[in-house]
Write a protein that holds these residues in place. Structure first.
Motif, PDB file in Angstrom:
ATOM      1  N   LYS A 258      44.211  31.480  44.467  1.00 53.92           N
ATOM      2  CA  LYS A 258      44.653  32.800  44.462  1.00 53.92           C
ATOM      3  C   LYS A 258      46.173  32.718  44.496  1.00 53.92           C
ATOM      4  O   LYS A 258      46.923  31.654  45.294  1.00 53.92           O
ATOM      5  CB  LYS A 258      44.120  33.104  45.864  1.00 53.92           C
ATOM      6  N   GLY A 259      46.843  33.766  43.683  1.00 50.98           N
ATOM      7  CA  GLY A 259      48.257  33.866  43.881  1.00 50.98           C
ATOM      8  C   GLY A 259      48.733  35.011  44.362  1.00 50.98           C
ATOM      9  O   GLY A 259      47.759  36.258  43.829  1.00 50.98           O
ATOM     10  N   ASP A 260      49.531  35.236  45.164  1.00 46.06           N
ATOM     11  CA  ASP A 260      49.794  36.424  46.006  1.00 46.06           C
ATOM     12  C   ASP A 260      51.310  36.679  46.087  1.00 46.06           C
ATOM     13  O   ASP A 260      52.095  36.033  46.616  1.00 46.06           O
ATOM     14  CB  ASP A 260      49.133  36.536  47.394  1.00 46.06           C
ATOM     15  N   VAL A 261      51.756  38.002  45.691  1.00 47.62           N
ATOM     16  CA  VAL A 261      52.956  38.304  45.843  1.00 47.62           C
ATOM     17  C   VAL A 261      53.354  38.833  47.344  1.00 47.62           C
ATOM     18  O   VAL A 261      53.019  39.139  47.922  1.00 47.62           O
ATOM     19  CB  VAL A 261      53.489  39.635  44.863  1.00 47.62           C
ATOM     20  N   SER A 262      54.475  38.072  47.547  1.00 48.54           N
ATOM     21  CA  SER A 262      55.037  38.378  48.834  1.00 48.54           C
ATOM     22  C   SER A 262      56.174  39.067  48.659  1.00 48.54           C
ATOM     23  O   SER A 262      57.153  38.468  48.124  1.00 48.54           O
ATOM     24  CB  SER A 262      55.350  36.948  49.944  1.00 48.54           C
ATOM     25  N   GLY A 263      56.538  40.430  49.524  1.00 52.33           N
ATOM     26  CA  GLY A 263      57.984  41.012  49.457  1.00 52.33           C
ATOM     27  C   GLY A 263      58.018  42.052  48.542  1.00 52.33           C
ATOM     28  O   GLY A 263      58.821  42.509  47.962  1.00 52.33           O
ATOM     29  N   GLY A 313      45.346  41.974  39.504  1.00 53.67           N
ATOM     30  CA  GLY A 313      45.918  43.318  39.924  1.00 53.67           C
ATOM     31  C   GLY A 313      46.123  43.356  41.695  1.00 53.67           C
ATOM     32  O   GLY A 313      45.749  42.443  42.301  1.00 53.67           O
ATOM     33  N   GLY A 314      46.756  44.498  41.843  1.00 46.82           N
ATOM     34  CA  GLY A 314      46.903  44.757  43.340  1.00 46.82           C
ATOM     35  C   GLY A 314      47.917  43.582  44.109  1.00 46.82           C
ATOM     36  O   GLY A 314      47.753  43.555  45.112  1.00 46.82           O
ATOM     37  N   GLY A 315      48.688  43.179  43.208  1.00 47.41           N
ATOM     38  CA  GLY A 315      49.632  42.205  43.929  1.00 47.41           C
ATOM     39  C   GLY A 315      49.091  40.778  43.767  1.00 47.41           C
ATOM     40  O   GLY A 315      49.564  39.740  44.642  1.00 47.41           O
ATOM     41  N   HIS A 316      47.918  40.651  43.215  1.00 50.00           N
ATOM     42  CA  HIS A 316      47.230  39.092  43.383  1.00 50.00           C
ATOM     43  C   HIS A 316      46.404  38.796  42.142  1.00 50.00           C
ATOM     44  O   HIS A 316      46.085  39.530  41.533  1.00 50.00           O
ATOM     45  CB  HIS A 316      46.566  38.746  44.937  1.00 50.00           C
ATOM     46  N   PHE A 317      46.406  37.390  42.131  1.00 47.90           N
ATOM     47  CA  PHE A 317      45.251  37.149  40.871  1.00 47.90           C
ATOM     48  C   PHE A 317      44.331  35.937  41.494  1.00 47.90           C
ATOM     49  O   PHE A 317      44.824  35.408  42.437  1.00 47.90           O
ATOM     50  CB  PHE A 317      45.984  36.497  39.712  1.00 47.90           C
ATOM     51  N   TYR A 318      43.321  35.886  40.839  1.00 45.74           N
ATOM     52  CA  TYR A 318      42.526  34.591  41.054  1.00 45.74           C
ATOM     53  C   TYR A 318      42.075  33.931  39.717  1.00 45.74           C
ATOM     54  O   TYR A 318      42.019  34.344  38.691  1.00 45.74           O
ATOM     55  CB  TYR A 318      41.176  35.183  41.577  1.00 45.74           C
ATOM     56  N   LEU A 319      42.571  32.385  39.888  1.00 45.67           N
ATOM     57  CA  LEU A 319      42.032  31.801  38.814  1.00 45.67           C
ATOM     58  C   LEU A 319      40.891  30.700  38.888  1.00 45.67           C
ATOM     59  O   LEU A 319      40.903  30.425  40.085  1.00 45.67           O
ATOM     60  CB  LEU A 319      43.185  30.976  38.414  1.00 45.67           C
ATOM     61  N   LEU A 320      40.071  30.478  38.092  1.00 46.81           N
ATOM     62  CA  LEU A 320      38.874  29.971  37.972  1.00 46.81           C
ATOM     63  C   LEU A 320      39.152  28.428  37.085  1.00 46.81           C
ATOM     64  O   LEU A 320      39.565  28.731  35.982  1.00 46.81           O
ATOM     65  CB  LEU A 320      37.559  30.401  37.940  1.00 46.81           C
ATOM     66  N   GLY A 321      39.191  27.374  37.795  1.00 45.74           N
ATOM     67  CA  GLY A 321      39.439  26.364  36.756  1.00 45.74           C
ATOM     68  C   GLY A 321      38.882  24.864  37.170  1.00 45.74           C
ATOM     69  O   GLY A 321      37.865  24.971  38.110  1.00 45.74           O
ATOM     70  N   PRO A 322      38.898  24.094  36.710  1.00 45.96           N
ATOM     71  CA  PRO A 322      38.686  22.707  37.161  1.00 45.96           C
ATOM     72  C   PRO A 322      39.129  22.131  38.544  1.00 45.96           C
ATOM     73  O   PRO A 322      40.198  22.632  38.982  1.00 45.96           O
ATOM     74  CB  PRO A 322      38.994  21.615  36.011  1.00 45.96           C
ATOM     75  N   ALA A 323      38.259  21.366  39.124  1.00 46.71           N
ATOM     76  CA  ALA A 323      38.872  20.877  40.440  1.00 46.71           C
ATOM     77  C   ALA A 323      40.068  20.269  40.587  1.00 46.71           C
ATOM     78  O   ALA A 323      41.031  20.316  41.327  1.00 46.71           O
ATOM     79  CB  ALA A 323      37.867  19.868  41.101  1.00 46.71           C
TER      80      ALA A 323
END
Length: 755
Positions: A258-263, A313-323
């Motif tokens: 998960k990536g999330d914008v802060s600020g 969207g909404g200030g964050h993303f989810y990525l699915l990848g290899p471990a």
């Protein structure tokens, strides 16, 4: 032996069930041809006519898309694998659907419409009145229907014909596709083409509720398949037939990030008054596409595909990848923090968090767990660079320097080049109809614009008209996938002056009814965590969560903007994504706009009482007042609205003029307001507003109010009965005034006051 690549895995998995769409079009002239072409496959399965596997294989073989023989074979055999790729697709297919697959595909079964998943969300285990989606493109979806279409086969046929024509457009415009890598716009067009044409058709309906879109199933299958492939890439490429014993174990072979914008709020709203709307629009776009570019930077560095961005969207993303991607998060976090510290100091960053998961953990509380992790990182921002940049981070600025009050850069001249670049960006968004995201290797020594920041991640944005392989900034036209990739992700409507330039804050304020002020409206969906948790039932598959995300995304990404553009054209959607929004407009438009948004969401969710939204308004005390301060006030008001509890209800409310009104109360609230306003417009003394406000307090002697209204009726005999009737309307059984009357008096006062 087939040489496996990420491109082949992407195409095989994202097209594996395309035959379900093709089959429902019921093109009878092809049925005999397909039956003859795949006679052995059909007879071996003891079927009597072509199944979706055969329909899909036939489509791909004749589509002109790359690797036709290999991908045709995988589509044909993904239920009975004959090689490593078809076995990989079968496994990803099962994980995406959580084993809810339709193996039977008899054309005698009745074709169905997709059920809106929002209409089925249940937080209180109560029965839902399900609603249906028309078979249509995603961008032309307008409203839910109460029952399935009567001529649904024709709808499928027409949509399929459009889809097939668009595939031809892509193939015509892109040559030598087998030489293109996964980062080429060709693959992104395939992804968005499927999103546009398969989001409003169900993945399955013979043995399950048709609530999961075909696109959500296809795209999550592709994300899972590519993740497994990259985790075991050497084994797949060497043809190791034993690797699936390891893959199908409980080992943690995938990673969720998960990536999330802060600020985000401080950055977007902290702008000067000059060209404020342009700058707000530009900054909102920048934040949205900063996330887009960081997500691309990670997935393409890892040789993944656009489908591995399972939400953005909404200030964050989810990525699915290899471990293995989880082991590299510290590297990516450091890169992000170094780049964004150069650009924004400590004001804006993107926090990453992730964990390794097994295949069976893709259903359940996965997203909740990782969200808690990333929230914790907000208290440890810039941790990766703190030691190296300690002095720079904590060094006080020399206040004797001429610094920009917004970004704190040294000013050369009267204007800040960096801050003005966002005004330029806002201008481009309204004057150009397309933009491209391009790769670049530029070396950036000093950050002077938004594009310099994108350059640090290896990308830049170029605006123009009708650019090839671009994104359209307007959403009111049918897209040609041969030329364009898709539509802009963020809201892009802004009001304009008569000369075509973007309206400024003063122009917006002057469009108010009554007192001339601008205001903001903020809102977001209530109980979203519960909606994605309990609301989808026990251990919902990832494709089900993806479908729900997409339905919420289309409402806040398109429907809300359409409401503003068509009914409240003097307002501007500054930010709308995920589940929340921020709108700036004439203050007098905002209460009615809030009501329309609430009604539209209620309709969009099939009148589902478990899907609600709270909102709050705040207006500027003066035309030239900091947007940041007004936005902060609206945010505080929204928190108050979220805390509103009454008569078995909670949240689902609107903060307006220092009072919170439940949406179930709003029609009575506006009725009383309109009656009171009509008296003022008939030249009844404005003193009545102050009298009502006085008597709205506790322990007032209500008989005095009776006396006042009797005198008022005597002085205005032509409407005396109306005046006394109004008193009856606002008095309750306990001889107390209607609880929101003071809020109404302020609303009426501001709407009937000049200047």
């Amino acid at each position: 032996m087939m040489e496996l690549t990420v491109e082949k895995v992407f195409l095989a998995s994202i097209f594996h069930d395309i035959g379900k769409f093709y089959q429902r079009a019921e093109i009878n002239s092809l049925k005999k041809i397909i039956a003859e072409t795949y006679r052995y496959s059909i007879e071996s399965s003891k079927s009597y006519s072509p199944r979706h596997q055969e329909w899909g294989a036939y489509f791909y073989k004749n589509s002109g898309l790359p690797y036709k023989d290999e991908i045709e074979g995988v589509i044909l055999n993904h239920h009975s694998p004959i090689n490593l790729l078809s076995e990989l697709v079968q496994l990803a297919d099962h994980v995406s659907a959580n084993e809810r697959e339709d193996y039977s595909s008899s054309e005698n079964k009745r074709v169905k419409n997709m059920v809106s998943i929002l209409s089925l969300v249940s937080l209180k285990d109560n029965k839902k009145n399900k609603k249906y989606k028309r078979v249509s493109r995603l961008s032309e979806f307008k409203e839910l229907i109460d029952r399935e279409e009567e001529n649904i086969k024709l709808s499928y046929k027409n949509l399929w014909n459009e889809f097939e024509e668009q595939v031809k457009n892509i193939v015509r415009e892109h040559k030598n596709t087998e030489e293109l890598d996964i980062t080429d716009p060709f693959y992104e067009k395939i992804y968005y083409l499927l999103k546009e044409y398969t989001s409003n058709v169900p993945s399955a309906f013979f043995y399950s509720e048709p609530e999961i879109s075909l696109f959500s199933h296809l795209s999550t299958t592709a994300a899972i398949a590519i993740s497994i492939f990259k985790q075991y890439e050497d084994g797949f490429k060497s043809g190791d037939i034993n690797l699936f014993k390891d893959v199908k174990s409980d080992k943690k072979i995938m990673g969720i990030v998960k990536g999330d914008v802060s600020g985000i709020q401080n950055f977007i709203y902290n702008v000067s008054q000059e060209h404020a709307v342009k700058k707000l629009r530009g900054r909102s776009f920048y934040v949205s596409y900063l996330l887009e570019i960081i997500a691309r930077y990670i997935i393409y560095s890892e040789k993944l595909s656009i489908s591995n961005v399972i939400y953005n969207g909404g200030g964050h993303f989810y990525l699915l990848g290899p471990a293995i991607i989880i082991d590299k998060l510290s590297y990516y976090q450091k890169k992000i923090e170094e780049n964004l510290f150069k650009a924004h100091g400590i004001e804006l960053t993107v926090n990453l968090s992730g964990e390794k998961i097994s295949l069976n953990e893709l259903s359940g509380e996965l997203f909740k767990n990782i969200s808690e992790k990333v929230e914790d990182k907000k208290f440890r921002k810039f941790e990766s660079i703190l030691k190296k940049n300690h002095e720079e981070i904590f060094n006080l600025k020399d206040v004797s320097q001429n610094l920009c009050p917004y970004c704190h850069r040294e000013l050369i001249g009267e204007k800040c080049e960096f801050c003005e670049s966002f005004a330029e960006l806002g201008d481009f968004l309204t004057k150009k109809n397309s933009f491209k995201i391009l790769k670049t290797n530029k070396k950036i020594e000093k950050i002077n614009s938004y594009n310099d920041i994108f350059n640090l991640f290896g990308y830049e944005i170029k605006f123009g008209d009708n650019l090839k392989d671009s994104y359209l900034t307007v959403k009111d036209k049918k897209i040609d996938f041969g030329r364009y990739i898709y539509f802009i992700k963020s809201a892009n409507y802004v009001p304009k002056k008569d000369d075509g330039s973007i309206a400024d804050l003063e122009t917006i304020a002057n469009n108010s009814k009554g007192i001339k002020k601008w205001g903001v409206l903020r809102g977001d969906v209530d109980n979203l965590g519960k909606v994605f948790g309990k609301g989808l039932g026990d251990k919902p598959p990832i494709s089900k969560k993806a479908t729900l995300s997409q339905e919420i995304e289309i409402f806040f990404g398109k429907f809300l903007e359409d409401i503003v553009r068509e009914r409240f054209p003097n307002s501007s959607v500054i930010y709308s994504g995920g589940d929340d929004f921020f709108i700036l407009g004439p203050w007098s438009d905002l209460p009615n706009l809030a009501w329309e948004i609430q009604k539209s969401l209620r309709s969009f969710s099939g009148e589902n009482k478990d899907i609600t939204v709270s909102m709050a308004m705040e207006f500027a005390p003066a035309k030239k007042y900091p947007v940041y301060r007004v936005a902060l006030g609206a945010g505080n008001n929204l928190d108050i609205a979220k805390d509103y509890k009454r008569n078995g209800y909670e949240k689902n409310a609107f903060f307006n003029f220092n009072k919170v009104v439940g949406w179930e109360e709003f029609e009575e609230y506006t009725l009383i307001k309109e009656k009171l306003e009509s008296f003022i417009n008939k030249n009844i003394t404005r003193k009545v507003l102050y009298v009502l406000r006085h008597f709205s307090g506790e322990n007032r002697k209500i008989w005095r109010l009776f006396y006042y209204f009797s005198r008022l009726a005597d002085r205005n005999k032509e409407i005396g009965k109306e005046i006394l009737g109004f008193l009856d309307l606002i008095l309750r059984n306990d001889n107390k005034l209607y609880k929101h009357i003071d809020s109404i008096t302020y609303w009426v006062e501001y709407e009937t006051r000049e200047g």
